[in-house]
Design an enzyme around this catalytic site. Structure first.
Site, PDB file in Angstrom:
ATOM      1  N   HIS A  68      -8.976   4.552   2.969  1.00 57.92           N
ATOM      2  CA  HIS A  68      -9.373   3.995   1.678  1.00 57.92           C
ATOM      3  C   HIS A  68      -9.428   2.474   1.698  1.00 57.92           C
ATOM      4  O   HIS A  68      -9.982   1.869   0.794  1.00 57.92           O
ATOM      5  CB  HIS A  68      -8.492   4.542   0.540  1.00 57.92           C
ATOM      6  CG  HIS A  68      -7.161   3.873   0.393  1.00 57.92           C
ATOM      7  ND1 HIS A  68      -5.986   4.448   0.795  1.00 57.92           N
ATOM      8  CD2 HIS A  68      -6.828   2.677  -0.139  1.00 57.92           C
ATOM      9  CE1 HIS A  68      -4.983   3.632   0.522  1.00 57.92           C
ATOM     10  NE2 HIS A  68      -5.459   2.544  -0.049  1.00 57.92           N
ATOM     11  N   ASP A 124      -6.150  10.206   5.293  1.00 58.61           N
ATOM     12  CA  ASP A 124      -6.511   8.838   4.891  1.00 58.61           C
ATOM     13  C   ASP A 124      -6.319   7.856   6.050  1.00 58.61           C
ATOM     14  O   ASP A 124      -5.452   6.988   5.998  1.00 58.61           O
ATOM     15  CB  ASP A 124      -5.622   8.457   3.690  1.00 58.61           C
ATOM     16  CG  ASP A 124      -6.064   7.165   3.019  1.00 58.61           C
ATOM     17  OD1 ASP A 124      -7.058   6.571   3.457  1.00 58.61           O
ATOM     18  OD2 ASP A 124      -5.388   6.767   2.049  1.00 58.61           O
ATOM     19  N   GLN A 225       1.151  -0.947  -3.927  1.00 61.37           N
ATOM     20  CA  GLN A 225      -0.201  -1.477  -3.829  1.00 61.37           C
ATOM     21  C   GLN A 225      -0.258  -2.692  -2.895  1.00 61.37           C
ATOM     22  O   GLN A 225       0.529  -3.627  -3.035  1.00 61.37           O
ATOM     23  CB  GLN A 225      -0.715  -1.889  -5.220  1.00 61.37           C
ATOM     24  CG  GLN A 225      -1.528  -0.820  -5.915  1.00 61.37           C
ATOM     25  CD  GLN A 225      -0.827   0.499  -6.028  1.00 61.37           C
ATOM     26  OE1 GLN A 225       0.361   0.533  -6.307  1.00 61.37           O
ATOM     27  NE2 GLN A 225      -1.535   1.588  -5.800  1.00 61.37           N
ATOM     28  N   GLY A 226      -1.196  -2.663  -1.969  1.00 62.30           N
ATOM     29  CA  GLY A 226      -1.323  -3.756  -1.015  1.00 62.30           C
ATOM     30  C   GLY A 226      -0.659  -3.438   0.320  1.00 62.30           C
ATOM     31  O   GLY A 226      -0.894  -4.119   1.310  1.00 62.30           O
ATOM     32  N   ASP A 227       0.179  -2.404   0.331  1.00 62.17           N
ATOM     33  CA  ASP A 227       0.827  -1.981   1.574  1.00 62.17           C
ATOM     34  C   ASP A 227       0.002  -0.928   2.313  1.00 62.17           C
ATOM     35  O   ASP A 227       0.266  -0.629   3.482  1.00 62.17           O
ATOM     36  CB  ASP A 227       2.222  -1.395   1.292  1.00 62.17           C
ATOM     37  CG  ASP A 227       3.187  -2.440   0.791  1.00 62.17           C
ATOM     38  OD1 ASP A 227       3.103  -3.599   1.242  1.00 62.17           O
ATOM     39  OD2 ASP A 227       4.025  -2.117  -0.075  1.00 62.17           O
ATOM     40  N   SER A 228      -0.965  -0.361   1.628  1.00 62.85           N
ATOM     41  CA  SER A 228      -1.786   0.696   2.214  1.00 62.85           C
ATOM     42  C   SER A 228      -2.293   0.325   3.597  1.00 62.85           C
ATOM     43  O   SER A 228      -2.626  -0.831   3.855  1.00 62.85           O
ATOM     44  CB  SER A 228      -3.010   0.959   1.336  1.00 62.85           C
ATOM     45  OG  SER A 228      -2.682   1.831   0.323  1.00 62.85           O
TER      46      SER A 228
HETATM   47  N1  ARG Z   1      -2.807   3.054  -2.313  1.00 65.01           N
HETATM   48  C1  ARG Z   1      -1.946   1.900  -2.301  1.00 65.01           C
HETATM   49  C2  ARG Z   1      -2.666   0.746  -1.651  1.00 65.01           C
HETATM   50  O1  ARG Z   1      -3.879   0.755  -1.647  1.00 65.01           O
HETATM   51  C3  ARG Z   1      -0.640   2.220  -1.673  1.00 65.01           C
HETATM   52  C4  ARG Z   1       0.211   2.950  -2.607  1.00 65.01           C
HETATM   53  C5  ARG Z   1       1.446   3.444  -1.988  1.00 65.01           C
HETATM   54  N2  ARG Z   1       2.211   4.011  -3.041  1.00 65.01           N
HETATM   55  C6  ARG Z   1       3.422   4.499  -2.893  1.00 65.01           C
HETATM   56  N3  ARG Z   1       4.054   4.925  -3.944  1.00 65.01           N
HETATM   57  N4  ARG Z   1       3.989   4.546  -1.731  1.00 65.01           N
HETATM   58  O2  ARG Z   1      -2.093  -0.222  -1.238  1.00 65.01           O
END
Ligand code: ARG
Length: 397
Positions: A68, A124, A225-228
């Site tokens: 993603h 993903d 968010q941002g760790d993905s």
């Molecule tokens: N989708 C998020 C991103 O784009 C990462 C989210 C991770 N969430 C979690 N609860 N571990 O950075």
């Protein structure tokens, strides 16, 4: 009691950054030479690279990240496509996004997305081939599904690192410049499945062949968010770190019974696909664990203004409007669209909080007519804020 905790929560959020009153993840306590910052430049500003995701070096010129992270709607047709390699680059060899001395930046030559992700959002992951071999950093090896699965069995401690947001309930989205880490236990597929039941429109599904969960049942420790795209790792018997997950998604961050969901790269399905592109037998690792456990949890992560506040989650099991909003946003495909969606949730949350404060003040006024006038004023302020925020969101397109 719930009232009190809400008041406490907002009081904490209102504190200045230096008053890091509650628990938190920590700055990185050791080198993570495989850890890479994924930087992306949007179509309308092709030189404005910004860290949007994490990634890991898994071969001399191979990078593993989340699928993603490589989708965006660049032509404005409201559908996301895989971004061109020219829009992606990687920062290798530093834990500080502002300090690039001794680090290197390498562009992408090829982006490959796991085919089932492209088809139906399952698995993903993406493998990116660099324009040249990295000279900084050191690759990490994936845990081998044939022999190393016990290393990441339910209950084993894993570590996740990232430059993502520090405060899930933060009224503004803040990112960190310094790499952060947090320790999370691996979670059984049964528990993960219970947290992400099939066909749940809000939480999204868990697929045991390509997903694995990590986190405490009580929440508080998580990626966000941002760790993905960043790596979830475990030590082997000798302390060498092996990658078992890729940060993918979650219902909020750090909420109770809502573990982080990671791409299951230590299991056959994803491992084999990655191995065919970045042969794991060729990857020797030098990353040795020194087990310096961070003292305490809290949502991991980060903000670019140097804040260290971490929010203790005081939510109940009923998802708040904000949680539902963020859960939806977390499943938006496309980097810009997702950022906008997250921002929109945060701005709405900020409006709700301001309105709540305003009506609370109003309720304290002496006469009924003064109270009513004050509440009307709160409403009109809320409408004005909504218009302002809509402009902010439009400007993000
Ligand atoms: N989708 C998020 C991103 O784009 C990462 C989210 C991770 N969430 C979690 N609860 N571990 O950075």
């Amino acid at each position: 009691m719930r009232r009190l905790s809400f008041a406490l929560l907002f009081a904490l959020l209102a504190l200045p950054a230096s008053a890091s009153a509650v628990i938190g993840g920590t700055d990185a306590t050791r080198p993570y030479p495989y850890m890479i910052a994924f930087e992306y430049a949007p179509a309308d500003d092709p030189n404005d690279f910004d860290q949007v995701c994490g990634a890991s070096l898994i071969g001399a010129d191979k990078v593993l990240t989340a699928a993603h992270c490589v989708y965006d709607d660049r032509n404005g047709d409201r559908r996301s496509e895989v971004v061109p390699p020219s829009s992606v680059r990687f920062l290798i060899g530093t834990q500080d996004l502002r300090n690039r001395t001794g680090a290197e930046t390498i562009g992408a030559a090829k982006i490959e997305v796991f085919p089932e992700y492209d088809a139906d959002f399952k698995g993903d992951i993406a493998v990116v081939t660099l324009q040249r071999a990295a000279t900084k950093g050191a690759p990490i090896r994936l845990a081998n599904p044939a022999t190393e699965k016990p290393l990441w069995a339910a209950g084993k401690q894993a570590t996740v690192t990232g430059w993502g947001t520090s405060i899930f309930l933060d009224p503004g989205l803040d990112y960190r410049n310094r790499l952060r880490e947090v320790r999370v236990p691996m979670v059984s597929d049964a528990d993960c499945d219970a947290a992400y039941p099939l066909d749940d429109p809000i939480r999204g599904d868990f697929y045991a062949d390509v997903d694995v969960c990590a986190g405490e049942r009580t929440g508080l420790k998580d990626s966000c968010q941002g760790d993905s795209g960043g790596p979830l790792v475990v030590p082997d018997a000798s302390g060498t770190l092996l990658q078992v997950g890729v940060v993918s998604r979650g219902f909020g961050c750090g909420y109770p019974n809502s573990y982080g969901v990671y791409a299951r790269v230590g299991d056959t399905k994803l491992y084999n696909w990655i191995d065919a592109r970045a042969p794991q037998s060729a990857t020797t690792t030098t990353t040795t664990s020194t087990s310096t456990a961070p003292t305490d949890g809290g949502t991991t992560t980060t903000d670019r203004s140097g804040e260290t506040t971490t929010t203790q989650t005081t939510t109940t099991q009923t998802p708040t409007a904000f949680q539902r909003c963020m859960a939806r946003a977390d499943r938006v495909r496309g980097l810009s669209a997702r950022r906008r969606a997250v921002r929109s949730c945060q701005l709405a949350q900020r409006r709700r909080a301001a309105y709540r404060r305003c009506t609370k003040r109003a309720a304290k006024l002496g006469t009924r007519s003064r109270r009513e006038r004050a509440v009307r004023k709160c409403r009109s302020e809320r409408r004005a804020a909504a218009r302002r925020h809509a402009r902010v969101l439009r400007a993000m397109r």
